[in-house]
Structure formats: structure tokens, C-alpha cells
Design a protein around this motif. Structure first.
Motif, mmCIF file in Angstrom:
data_model
loop_
_atom_site.group_PDB
_atom_site.id
_atom_site.type_symbol
_atom_site.label_atom_id
_atom_site.label_comp_id
_atom_site.label_asym_id
_atom_site.label_seq_id
_atom_site.Cartn_x
_atom_site.Cartn_y
_atom_site.Cartn_z
ATOM 1 N N ILE A 16 0.850 -1.178 0.000
ATOM 2 C CA ILE A 16 0.000 0.000 0.000
ATOM 3 C C ILE A 16 0.888 1.231 0.000
ATOM 4 O O ILE A 16 1.970 1.211 0.587
ATOM 5 C CB ILE A 16 -0.925 -0.036 1.229
ATOM 6 N N ASP A 17 0.424 2.271 -0.675
ATOM 7 C CA ASP A 17 1.186 3.518 -0.732
ATOM 8 C C ASP A 17 2.533 3.353 -1.436
ATOM 9 O O ASP A 17 3.504 3.987 -1.098
ATOM 10 C CB ASP A 17 1.398 4.086 0.688
ATOM 11 N N THR A 18 2.571 2.451 -2.418
ATOM 12 C CA THR A 18 3.776 2.359 -3.238
ATOM 13 C C THR A 18 3.393 2.539 -4.701
ATOM 14 O O THR A 18 2.242 2.333 -5.070
ATOM 15 C CB THR A 18 4.457 0.984 -3.119
ATOM 16 N N HIS A 19 4.363 2.937 -5.505
ATOM 17 C CA HIS A 19 4.108 3.028 -6.942
ATOM 18 C C HIS A 19 3.745 1.666 -7.504
ATOM 19 O O HIS A 19 2.833 1.532 -8.294
ATOM 20 C CB HIS A 19 5.349 3.551 -7.667
ATOM 21 N N PHE A 20 4.496 0.651 -7.045
ATOM 22 C CA PHE A 20 4.295 -0.688 -7.582
ATOM 23 C C PHE A 20 2.834 -1.144 -7.446
ATOM 24 O O PHE A 20 2.252 -1.684 -8.375
ATOM 25 C CB PHE A 20 5.221 -1.682 -6.872
ATOM 26 N N GLY A 21 2.258 -0.888 -6.288
ATOM 27 C CA GLY A 21 0.877 -1.317 -6.048
ATOM 28 C C GLY A 21 -0.084 -0.732 -7.064
ATOM 29 O O GLY A 21 -0.881 -1.453 -7.671
ATOM 30 N N LEU A 22 0.012 0.566 -7.274
ATOM 31 C CA LEU A 22 -0.904 1.199 -8.216
ATOM 32 C C LEU A 22 -0.633 0.751 -9.651
ATOM 33 O O LEU A 22 -1.561 0.533 -10.425
ATOM 34 C CB LEU A 22 -0.789 2.723 -8.124
ATOM 35 N N ILE A 23 0.663 0.614 -9.982
ATOM 36 C CA ILE A 23 0.991 0.179 -11.346
ATOM 37 C C ILE A 23 0.363 -1.178 -11.612
ATOM 38 O O ILE A 23 -0.281 -1.390 -12.645
ATOM 39 C CB ILE A 23 2.526 0.122 -11.546
ATOM 40 N N LEU A 24 0.516 -2.080 -10.657
ATOM 41 C CA LEU A 24 -0.052 -3.425 -10.809
ATOM 42 C C LEU A 24 -1.560 -3.346 -11.024
ATOM 43 O O LEU A 24 -2.123 -3.966 -11.934
ATOM 44 C CB LEU A 24 0.265 -4.247 -9.551
ATOM 45 N N ALA A 25 -2.228 -2.535 -10.209
ATOM 46 C CA ALA A 25 -3.681 -2.424 -10.320
ATOM 47 C C ALA A 25 -4.069 -1.854 -11.681
ATOM 48 O O ALA A 25 -5.018 -2.322 -12.323
ATOM 49 C CB ALA A 25 -4.225 -1.543 -9.196
#
Lengths: 298, 288
Positions: B147-156
Motif C-alpha cells: 500500500i502507498d507504493t508506486h508498484f501497487g498502483l501500477i499493478l492495479a
């Protein structure tokens, strides 16, 4: 010894499947489980309490839910068809332009650059009964002398939402149809002209069958987006006034977060997914038919 | 009036109608945008004025200055938001396009069991309402600590964009005649070369439009971003927009200024990608 290898199509699809499994399938299983429980955010333990399909039973007898359901279908039908017609017209107008096409194409996509949140705020402001752009314009032009309560009257509010929705998404249809037009081979068009077709006949029998698949792809994407996103309505009216613009997703969000009945909200989501499945399947059938017409192999 | 004159009149009439139609359409499309730009440049008193002020009496860049002037002085961390948005949108678009090209090519060129099922199933992953997805996704992300990482949002966002990049790119690969790639292979290209030299250029309008759509979707996404981000480490611009709303009031001028900052990069990128919307087919290099 030759190593065993996956057949190429599976290898090519593998990345997609992995990403979707990670982000969609796992959370989906979790939320499906929670739809079988009386899960509340305020009582995290309640997620372990299995109550079977009681949430679903309650939904099926809930008239509020079915009204929202019907309104969603109404919004989908009207907005999507209008968007497709307008998008097709826009794409053809832009394709016809001989000069400044790059700029026109960029302007055409302008509404897509507005975040739905922004579109919501923007149209909420424009439709404001007191200081909004639309009432001001109408009054300055002398078309009306009193403020029209766009977002306060139930029917007008639905209309205002539809305007915002259509304004923001016609571009999606326009861009896909335009890309289709651009990828279209020129020979059939020339052949049609040589054979003496009228512009209407050329459009109806040459151009339209060719761009139709793209229109249906856009339809599918949009129907799913309209059926799941809720930014615009949430910000413009939040389902009000007096639930006259309540659609599925505002209802689900209210049930889940305001009333804290997360299990119930998830159950509603699954009934809503059925609607999306229906629409996707319908458009897919049309897509397949459209492709059969231009003799593409499936 | 002879038939030639009639024909000519009809033709110029049609042209004039096209131009008028184009003008009206463009005006409707642009007006809300111009309204935003105008409102970001004039004082709030004028925005809220009744009777309305159509021609602004004074213009200033105060809203922009305030926005960039740092947290605590009426500003918001707009540079951080901007950086996050850029990294997340660009990376997720590129990945979604690569995955989409692979998948789209598979659907367009190969036969395999349950093809229709796979095709429909992919799109249905996009049918899940945000609310049924975002909370469980939040739990999963919390467990994984992304949560609160670039990776998380990119994946989503990759997951959000992949279904339709596949559908769309598949559609465009289908328009490319199979014989072309086969001819290239007979001429001595490998399958890989045939793809890059023949099929890819012809499917480019589709890939470009899918790319534009994917970028704008992730650039503008709000619901997931507002759930999966916490701080300036990963908050994106649409989430930042809410910095301008208090419980009962909205700072219209500041919001409009941020909107302009949000729209300009999208506009620039779309304009740059435009030229790829025209395929090799129409330029006459290859006849279909």
C-alpha cells in the motif's frame, strides 16, 4: 532431448492471466466470501460468520435495489447509444477534415483528459442553479428569467448527469472508430465509387461494416465502465435528490461504507456483475456477427 | 442550371455543412475546458459573481503561485503528485501495451481450445465494480505491504487496462491480412521479423489508440488511487484534487488551476502520439 514447451498462444496470454489473477481473481474470491457473511467494517470479526445466501435473498426483495438497477440500465442504454452515434459522427467529421487534422484529433480527445472526478466537479459547478455557467448563459441570453434547479429537480438531475457522461465519453467512441477508419484499406472505397454508390450506400455497405467491430469494442468497454465507476454521479448528486439519481454503484457504496454493511454491498455487487456479464455477452455476440459479415475468421 | 453547376453547388454545400458541424462539435468539446482555464486565472469573487461576469476584469496567476508555494502556505505538494502520476501512468501503460500486444496477437493469429471463453473472461475481469474490488484489494495489498507504493498502483492499473488493450489490439491485428506475414516469412523473414516489419506497423493505429486510452485511464483514475495511497509517496493528481475541497466549501479557483496542470501533460502526450493513429496501410506503402 527437447524441452517441453507451452503452445505459443498460451505463452502469449500468460502475462495477462498472471496479472489479472493477482489483482482481480484473489480479491474477488475474498469479496465473494464476504458477501456470504454479515460483514461490517466496524466489526471485523463478523467476516467469519457464515450466513449463506441471506444477503442475496434480502436483495431480491429490496425494491430500492431494483429501482437503482433499472435506472442503471436506463442510463446505460441511453448514454451508450447516444455516445456511439455522436462518436461516429465526430470521427467521420474529423476524418473528412483536410487541414489541421492532428489538432482536431487532439481536441476531439480533450474530454478524455478530464479525470471523471474533475468532470463531476466541473459539471456540478456548471449546472449550479445559482452561479452555474448554464443558468447564467440561459439568463444572459434571455431564454429564461428564473434559475433552473438542474441538480435539485430529480428528472433534471438525471438529465444533467447524462450530459456530463456523454460529454466525457463520446471521445472514447470517436477515438476507436477513428482509428478503425484510419486503418481501413482504401480499395473498397474506390471500388464503391467506381461502381456508382451514393455516399450513403458507401457508408452503409463499406465503411460501417468495417468500423462496426471497433464501435462494439468501445461499447463493451464503456458499458463495463459505466456499470462500475461512480465518480461522476458520486460528486454531482451522490444519488440525490431524494434518491432520484440513485444508481447501482452509489447504492452499493452507500450500503458498504455509510451503512457499513459490507457483506450486503458485496452481494449487491455480484448481482450487478450479472448485468455487466449480460451486456458484455450481448456486445460480444454483435461483435462476432459484425466480424462474420466482413468475413473475418473467428 | 446544368448538371455540373448543380453538382458543384451540392459539393460546396456539403463541405460548408461539414465545417459548421465540425466547428459546433469542437466548441461544445472545448467550452468546459476554456471555462476551467479562465476560472483558474481570475479571482474567486468574480467566479461566484451574480450577475455573472463574462469578460474577466483582471487576470492573475495567483492560484498557480499559491499551489506551488509549498504546504502550509496554502499550497499542495503538487510536484510530488505530478511525479507519482507520471511514473505510475507511463509504466502501467507500457506494461499494459506489451501484455496486450502479446495477448491480442494470440487471439488474432492462433486457434486454441476455449478461445471465446478466454476472450470473454478477460473482459469480464473489468466488470467487477470498484467497490467489490477495492476493499479486498486493500486487504491483500496490506498483507503484502505494497500500500502507498508506486508498484501497487501500477499493478492495479495494468490489470485494469489489459483486458481492453487485448480486445482492441486483437481487433486491429485481425484487419491485417494473414497472407502479408506469410509472404514475409516466405521471403526469408523469421516469424519475429515478420511481426515487427509487417504486422506491427499495420496494427499501429490500434496500438496507439489503446495506448492513449490506457494512459488517460490510469492518469485520471480516482477510486482505486484514493484507497491504495496514503501519502505523497504515491498519491496521484486526481486524489490531490480533493485537497481543494473542505467539508462544505470548494476552492474553485485552486481546483481549476490544478486541473489545468493535470490536463496539459495529457494533452501534450496525446498530441505526440497522434501521428501513429495513421497506419502504413493508408500511406500507400502496402496495399491491403
Amino acid at each position: 532431448m527437447k524441452a517441453w514447451r507451452l503452445p505459443p498462444p498460451f505463452l502469449l496470454l500468460l502475462p495477462a492471466v498472471i496479472v489479472l489473477a493477482a489483482v482481480v481473481i484473489i480479491p474477488l474470491l475474498l469479496s465473494f466470501w464476504s458477501s456470504l457473511t454479515p460483514f461490517r467494517l466496524t466489526r471485523p470479526d463478523s467476516i467469519y460468520q457464515f450466513i449463506g445466501f441471506r444477503n442475496y435473498e434480502r436483495i431480491f426483495t429490496d425494491s430500492e435495489f431494483w429501482i437503482a438497477f433499472g435506472r442503471t440500465v436506463l442510463l446505460l442504454t441511453f448514454a451508450l447509444n447516444l455516445e456511439m452515434i455522436l462518436g461516429l459522427g465526430l470521427a467521420m467529421l474529423v476524418e473528412r477534415a483536410t487541414r489541421g487534422q492532428r489538432i482536431l484529433r487532439t481536441i476531439m480527445m480533450f474530454p478524455m483528459m478530464f479525470s471523471p472526478v474533475l468532470v463531476g466537479f466541473q459539471f456540478k459547478f456548471m449546472f449550479n442553479d445559482n452561479i452555474g455557467l448554464i443558468n447564467n448563459a440561459l439568463q444572459s441570453l434571455g431564454l429564461t428569467d428564473q434559475a433552473i434547479p438542474w441538480l435539485i429537480d430529480g428528472n433534471l438531475a438525471f438529465f444533467a448527469i447524462m450530459v456530463a457522461e456523454i460529454w466525457s465519453s463520446t471521445a472514447v467512441f470517436a477515438i476507436f472508430i477513428l482509428a478503425g477508419l484510419m486503418a481501413m484499406p482504401r480499395d473498397p472505397l474506390e471500388a464503391a465509387r467506381v461502381d456508382g454508390c451514393t455516399p450513403w450506400q458507401t457508408f452503409r455497405y463499406v465503411t460501417w461494416p468495417f468500423v462496426m467491430p471497433f464501435a462494439f469494442i468501445a461499447m463493451t468497454i464503456r458499458s463495463l465502465d459505466v456499470a462500475r465507476a461512480y465518480d461522476i454521479i458520486k460528486i454531482m448528486t451522490d444519488g440525490g435528490p431524494a434518491k432520484r439519481t440513485e444508481v447501482l454503484w452509489t447504492l452499493i457504496a452507500r450500503t458498504g461504507y455509510s451503512d457499513a454493511k459490507m457483506g450486503m454491498a458485496n452481494a449487491m455487487s455480484y448481482v450487478a456483475i450479472l448485468l455487466s456479464i449480460l451486456f458484455t455477452f450481448m456486445f460480444f455476440r454483435q461483435l462476432a456477427k459484425a466480424r462474420a459479415q466482413i468475413a473475418a475468421e473467428w | 442550371m446544368d448538371i455540373n453547376t448543380a453538382h458543384r453547388i451540392k459539393k460546396s454545400l456539403l463541405k460548408a455543412l461539414t465545417l459548421i458541424g465540425l466547428f459546433i462539435a469542437m466548441a461544445i468539446i472545448c467550452l468546459p475546458g476554456l471555462w476551467i482555464v479562465l476560472n483558474s486565472l481570475r479571482p474567486t469573487v468574480e467566479i461566484m459573481a451574480k450577475p455573472p461576469v463574462w469578460i474577466p476584469r483582471e487576470l492573475s496567476f495567483d492560484a498557480y503561485v499559491a499551489m506551488f508555494s509549498g504546504v502550509g502556505q496554502g499550497g499542495i505538494p503538487v510536484l510530488e503528485y505530478f511525479r507519482n502520476s507520471m511514473i505510475i501512468a507511463v509504466t502501467s501503460t507500457v506494461i499494459a501495451l506489451v501484455v496486450g500486444m502479446a495477448g491480442g496477437y494470440a487471439f488474432a493469429r492462433y486457434r486454441f481450445p476455449f478461445k471465446t471463453g478466454w476472450f470473454l473472461g478477460l473482459m469480464l475481469t473489468r466488470a467487477v465494480p470498484g467497490i467489490a474490488l477495492s476493499l479486498p484489494l486493500f486487504f491483500v495489498y496490506a498483507k503484502l505491504g505494497i500500500i502507498d507504493t508506486h508498484f501497487g498502483l501500477i499493478l492495479a492499473y495494468v490489470a485494469m487496462n489489459v483486458p481492453f488493450t487485448i480486445w482492441l489490439i486483437d481487433g486491429f491485428f485481425r484487419q491485417v491480412p494473414k497472407d502479408l506475414a506469410e509472404a514475409a516469412q516466405i521471403d526469408g523473414c523469421t516469424r519475429w521479423q515478420a511481426f515487427w516489419r509487417v504486422e506491427y506497423p499495420l496494427a499501429r493505429p490500434g496500438i496507439a489508440s489503446a495506448g492513449i486510452f490506457a494512459f488517460l485511464t490510469s492518469w485520471n483514475e480516482f477510486a482505486l488511487a484514493s484507497q491504495l495511497t496514503r501519502s505523497t509517496d504515491s498519491k496521484t493528481l486526481p486524489v490531490g484534487l480533493l485537497d481543494y475541497t473542505a467539508e462544505f466549501t470548494i476552492d474553485w479557483r485552486g481546483m481549476c488551476a490544478l486541473a489545468v496542470v493535470m490536463i496539459i501533460p495529457a494533452l501534450a502526450l496525446t498530441y505526440a502520439v497522434q501521428k501513429h493513429l495513421v497506419s502504413g496501410l493508408t500511406s500507400g506503402a502496402i496495399k491491403g
